[in-house]
Design an enzyme around this catalytic site. Structure first.
Site: not given
Ligand code: PGA
Length: 254
Positions: A8-10, A97, A99, A173, A179, A218, A239-240
């Site tokens: 997930n590149w956000k 998600h 966020e 998640e 994050g 994470s 994500g990251g």
């Molecule tokens: P993260 O994000 O790996 O940076 O914790 C995961 C996500 O939000 O899908």
């Protein structure tokens, strides 16, 4: 079941950056995709066509949208439709998600509309669920997962529920792990995933065993293989650590 490794590149990467990362992934995976793996990238909307072009012809690589609005078209300023995502090359879509739930105020009922609409439009849906730290501390893990999942699929008719196996994936998640660098412990992941499997059995009986449940929060190259080995973990939503192709490749090969 195959393991899904999703990135997930956000809100990261302009098109030249996306093209570079996607080309690195495609080059490695066109000859070296590990057996039984499916890789999905969820880039920002403006990068979907770029990533999709880079993945063309490579087996088991797909592209998804990070969100969509549950309507075919209309006066929804700033929104995007499933048809637009498909036109750009996406076949998957993320829904719910954390966020979007917490920063943009998306509620379970709206998420339910999106799940049903997206499936109706032929999309594969990756539904994200997870508890906050406060909910976990209050002992509400099971009720939060149960409510989120039950509401999210409430708008899907009974006939379609039996056919969800290759069209729905769940991403567990925990909000406190996204994050933050705080990955959930093995026991916590095992417990949540087994609970999700039990809830699915009640909701979609025949399809329940075949709906992939991914862990997200994470995930890094050094914890990926350990998490993938946990019971009922059918993949990872990253994500990251998905932003750099070399690091993400280590996770794909974990
Ligand atoms: P993260 O994000 O790996 O940076 O914790 C995961 C996500 O939000 O899908």
């Amino acid at each position: 079941m195959q393991k899904i490794i999703a990135g997930n590149w956000k809100m990261h990467k302009i098109r030249p950056e996306a093209a570079k990362e996607a080309a690195t992934l495609a080059q490695d995976l066109s000859s070296g995709m590990p057996e039984g793996r499916l890789v999905i990238i969820f880039p920002p909307y403006t990068d979907i066509a770029t990533v999709s072009d880079a993945f063309a012809g490579v087996n088991n690589m797909a592209v998804g949208g990070q969100n969509f609005y549950p309507a075919e078209s209309g006066p929804y300023t700033g929104e995007i439709s499933p048809a637009m995502l498909r036109d750009a090359g996406a076949i998957w879509a993320l829904v719910g998600h954390s966020e979007r739930r917490h920063l943009l105020g998306e509620c379970d009922d709206f998420i339910a509309k999106k799940v049903a609409f997206g499936l109706g439009q032929g999309f594969k849906i990756m539904l994200c669920i997870g508890e906050t730290l406060e909910e976990r501390d209050k002992g509400q893990l099971k009720s939060v997962l149960g409510n989120q999942l039950t509401t999210a699929i409430s708008a899907i008719d009974a006939h379609s529920r039996d056919r969800l196996a290759d069209r729905l994936a769940i991403a567990y998640e925990p909000v406190w792990a996204i994050g933050t660098g705080k990955v959930a412990g093995k026991q916590e992941i095992a417990e949540a995933h087994s609970e999700i499997r039990e809830i699915l059995k009640k909701l979609v009986s025949t399809a329940a065993a075949d709906i992939p449940i991914l862990y997200g929060g994470s995930v890094k190259a050094d914890n990926a293989s350990e998490i993938l080995a946990i019971d009922n973990v059918d993949g990872l939503l990253v994500g990251g650590a998905s932003l750099d192709a070399k690091t993400f490749l280590e996770i794909i090969h974990a």
